[in-house]
Design an enzyme around this catalytic site. Structure first.
Site, mmCIF file in Angstrom:
data_model
loop_
_atom_site.group_PDB
_atom_site.id
_atom_site.type_symbol
_atom_site.label_atom_id
_atom_site.label_comp_id
_atom_site.label_asym_id
_atom_site.label_seq_id
_atom_site.Cartn_x
_atom_site.Cartn_y
_atom_site.Cartn_z
ATOM 1 N N LYS A 1 138.637 1.618 11.193
ATOM 2 C CA LYS A 1 139.121 3.002 11.075
ATOM 3 C C LYS A 1 140.173 3.100 9.974
ATOM 4 O O LYS A 1 141.100 2.274 9.923
ATOM 5 C CB LYS A 1 139.741 3.341 12.431
ATOM 6 C CG LYS A 1 140.155 4.745 12.693
ATOM 7 C CD LYS A 1 140.758 4.775 14.114
ATOM 8 C CE LYS A 1 141.106 6.173 14.575
ATOM 9 N NZ LYS A 1 141.754 6.151 15.912
ATOM 10 N N SER B 1 139.609 9.905 18.390
ATOM 11 C CA SER B 1 139.849 9.928 16.971
ATOM 12 C C SER B 1 139.091 8.859 16.196
ATOM 13 O O SER B 1 138.919 8.997 14.994
ATOM 14 C CB SER B 1 141.348 9.751 16.720
ATOM 15 O OG SER B 1 141.771 8.463 17.118
ATOM 16 N N SER C 1 140.627 7.802 22.244
ATOM 17 C CA SER C 1 140.154 7.698 20.864
ATOM 18 C C SER C 1 139.188 6.554 20.595
ATOM 19 O O SER C 1 138.487 6.563 19.585
ATOM 20 C CB SER C 1 141.350 7.592 19.915
ATOM 21 O OG SER C 1 141.982 8.840 19.775
#
Lengths: 536, 536
Positions: free
Chosen positions: A128, A202, A226
């Protein structure tokens, strides 16, 4: 008319991403326009048969075995995943940077060595963007932060030292505090199973990429769902360990030092055993010697001998999950019963109050700090971010004393929940694990992921939680429950959203949860559950 | 002239204490006036030979063995400690409540049982007033709080369930944030070895009582030195575990919910092995099932096989300890060397900065909340409390964002210290434990305990730390260092205080410290060190 500064700055990050994608070798053929609802058939068409085989058929454990036994070079594997990740970008918009040259160079270097340098020797791993990476910049999806240097990320360093190849970085939502994945830099990331649905957030770029099989091992982070929401929405495995098991440095974010609700990194993977390997590799480094706030405990797999006692949380008592989720729970419960486990219903304990506490603790300054980088460059706030900061009844700008009071409420709630769990032993054995809805349904329609408590509950309690895929939405089996009378406004919102036809192709996943620090037990119980489901 | 309300209220607590002391049976003969400098000779004179023997000659381990083998009844033992505790009150003013009737009743009940109910069956245990106790009131040394109900205290409950007898509660300083022991309710508690010195604080009543051998097992709490300073000053053993090993509920205090620096309970005892027993008894209860914030780990004694590598911290680089403390360190270092251990010097790492951080985090609201109960009833603030709240340069009323920034400073410092410790392995073995001054000298003269960092350092770092007695001040050996040029104002203050003649009879203790969560290792290393010193 002159473009606004934030628009220009956002474009610079897209230009950079596109430049990194231009390295794809050989280039990919152009994709159909419009893109198909599901992206799952694209790889077979756009990749070579060998690339397709390598990326489609194996989990990380199998690939590592092939690498170790020299059935495969890291370079071949890395090139295959680089091309599939690029394809993922064109299909679902999940990439912030493709690391073609450096990944290939790293793979070649690893191939040149006589012996593996570590347990992940040659394995491509996706990360990420928000987490940062040595030598890169990162912006955490804030336009204002584009071009900022990265901090050192010890988790990435451990994986790198274990021999992995970093090859792609992936998208997240504005401010990172959303269970979807849209920002003003790259726009919207969509679900690889159905582009009308969100991959979640997320860690939405990771969810989409791993769900597209553009990665077998993705790295996300989780403070409210997330890791788990994207893993669930995209039909892959995900794990949120208890906080303070693995190091959490090197992430760019606001509100550093506010440790009343702790985030943790966690993996998104193609298999359960990849999660176990992830935990083992990180904890073999004894990270507590570097970050003394961490728990001193290596990954210590548990063998569960007795028949398990499993509690099914059919609903949290506030919002009833959509029919596919309830069916998925039933699939799991039936399999567990058939395998001889004791299966009981879980009684949720004040999950509405839990949301009041955790939402207040996410933003004890009323969202001031998390929204500041938007204001700094006049970047428009997106609807779900406005929703979670400005439209929550318990998100307030508190005084420090009010903040401490809320921390006391948190501690009291945690103790009450522990007592609630212990009480299950009153009638025989104590519940070992809870199996619960990962989220209130399959992947949400865009801009509708407004109900966090199915995931944030376990952040508030700091319980370890793993996501595992169970089934897919079935238009015939998962009909809307007619005549249902919603319990409240949030329940009505969720109920009204559901029309099975909109969820064609969507995976449905469940979550398995244990008491705080029982991470190894959760993973052992997941093994037992999956075996009960006829999996390996 | 009418007395002020706070004066009346304070008197009510003293009256209550005196009423409980009136139960002593048989009553004690009146003590000499003036009282002698040292109280150590009083017990032999005022107690029966059997009472004296039982309270003077054994530690908790030995007494428990005598109780188990029926050489002794709990009633006889409890009565002996009740009378010695009452004597301690008259000698050094350390008692807030003598629990005569209920302790005798409890002891009789335990004696009536055919089998021990637990590992502490029949053992009298003393507890700091501040900690609360079922069915009692507590005030935490605030006049305004006199008569307030107690919270449930799970640590006390565990000890009670293990069979102990609570028989006395003891004094603490105003606000509990002092390394001495004076308040507006009971006045000043003095040191049983030399009444011109303080027993320390905040567990000063426990320190004085255990130092007087009015208890073999006292319970204190520590957020800045509150177990260690009294243990050191009074020549007994003390242990501050890593936070979150043992439960910390049931204590009355302000600033609940401010968890940036964590307090912990801890024992003050007559022997090292009593500490190990304390930890084992508490952790056998699996307290993490009740308070899920706790570390999941039973007490797991370690056996150290290799020769230890011990680092001696001769000074923290800010304030040089008084000569007796330096001699005590040398006694320990020489014994360790003679026993074949590797002994090196410890390089302190920015202990001045550590104080800036920890003092700021003690009172991030500038002391507003901790001083509020004084203002509520117009109770005068005492000099050392004014010193620690209003006269510290880094104690400020911060905004929440400034508070979070300070937490980041704390985390960074902790990581830097961890790296600093790990670096000791660069030249061979890593340092196992540090042996350091417990405090900057033997027990301070009244109103002079102004230098906290020898103890607060290990609260900031959350390192486990045990106090062990080493020697006594020797007027001949511990002469003042003439011509010493102080490094700074604090060093000058400490240096100027010292005149060996004022410290006649004072014990001198050292501290042994390990890395965070290495509690069992610290206790194992202390065993090795004490054996090297020729102890059992």
């Amino acid at each position: 008319m002159i473009s606004k500064p934030w628009v220009e700055k956002a474009k610079s990050a897209r230009d950079y991403r596109d430049e990194t994608l231009s390295k794809v070798d050989p280039p990919l053929e152009p994709l159909p326009d419009p893109l198909p609802l599901s992206s799952q058939d694209l790889p077979k068409k756009y990749l070579t048969p060998r690339e397709y085989e390598l990326t489609q058929n194996y989990d990380a454990i199998e690939l590592l075995e092939m690498l170790r036994s020299k059935k495969l070079t890291s370079e071949e594997l890395t090139r295959a995943f680089l091309r599939r990740a690029a394809l993922a970008q064109y299909a679902v918009n999940c990439v912030t940077e493709l690391m073609w040259d450096e990944a290939v160079e790293r793979a070649k270097y690893l191939d040149s060595l006589p012996e593996p340098i570590g347990p992940l020797h040659g394995l491509p791993i996706s990360v990420k963007e928000h987490h940062g990476m040595n030598g890169k910049t990162n912006h955490a999806s804030y336009v204002a932060w584009i071009g900022q240097p990265c901090d050192r990320n010890p988790l990435n360093d451990y994986l790198y030292d274990a021999g992995c190849v970093f090859y792609v970085r992936t998208t997240g939502p504005q401010t990172l505090m959303a269970l979807e994945c849209e920002n003003n830099i790259y726009g919207r990331t969509v679900n690889p199973w159905n582009r009308n649905l969100t991959p979640g957030g997320s860690s939405g770029g990771e969810g989409a990429l791993v769900g597209f099989r553009g990665s077998v091992w993705g790295l996300g982070g989780d403070i409210g769902g997330s890791v788990r929401a994207p893993a669930s929405n995209c039909g892959v495995y995900g794990f949120k360990p208890t906080s303070k098991r693995i190091p959490l440095k090197g992430m760019k974010h606001t509100m550093d030092g506010k440790d009343s609700i702790l985030a943790t990194f966690g993996p998104l993977t193609q298999s359960r055993e990849t999660i176990n390997l992830f935990m083992k590799v990180i904890l073999d480094n004894e990270p507590w010697r570097y970050d003394p706030s961490l728990t001193v405990k290596k990954w210590t797999p548990e063998t569960l001998t007795e028949p398990l006692k499993i509690a099914i949380e059919w609903s949290d008592g506030v919002v009833k999950p959509h029919p596919p989720m309830i069916r998925a729970l039933k699939v799991v419960a039936d399999a567990c019963k058939a395998a001889g486990m004791e299966v009981v219903d879980w009684e949720p304990y004040k999950h509405d109050k839990a949301w009041d506490i955790v939402s207040g603790l996410y933003f004890p300054d009323g969202g001031e700090m998390i929204l500041a980088p938007l204001k700094e460059i006049d970047e428009p706030i997106l609807p779900l971010i406005k929703f979670i900061t400005e439209e929550q009844p318990n998100v307030k700008n508190r005084t420090m004393h009010e903040y401490w009071d809320l921390c006391v409420e948190r501690d009291n709630y945690r103790e009450e929940y522990a007592a609630h769990w212990s009480k299950t032993a009153d009638s025989g054995m104590e519940v070992d694990v809870i199996i619960c809805p990962a989220t209130p349904g399959a992947a949400p329609l865009h801009d509708t992921a407004r109900y966090w408590p199915y995931t944030s509950q376990w952040n508030l309690l700091d319980f370890p939680a793993a996501i595992f895929p169970v089934t897919f939405v079935d238009v015939e089996k998962d009909k809307k429950e007619e005549g249902y009378v919603p319990m409240n406004e949030q329940d009505k919102y969720n109920y009204d959203l559901y029309e099975p036809e909109k969820w064609v192709g969507a995976p449905v996943s469940c979550c398995i949860v244990g008491r705080r620090n029982m991470d190894e037990k959760v993973m052992a119980a997941l093994e037992a559950v999956e075996k009960a489901m006829g999996r390996k």
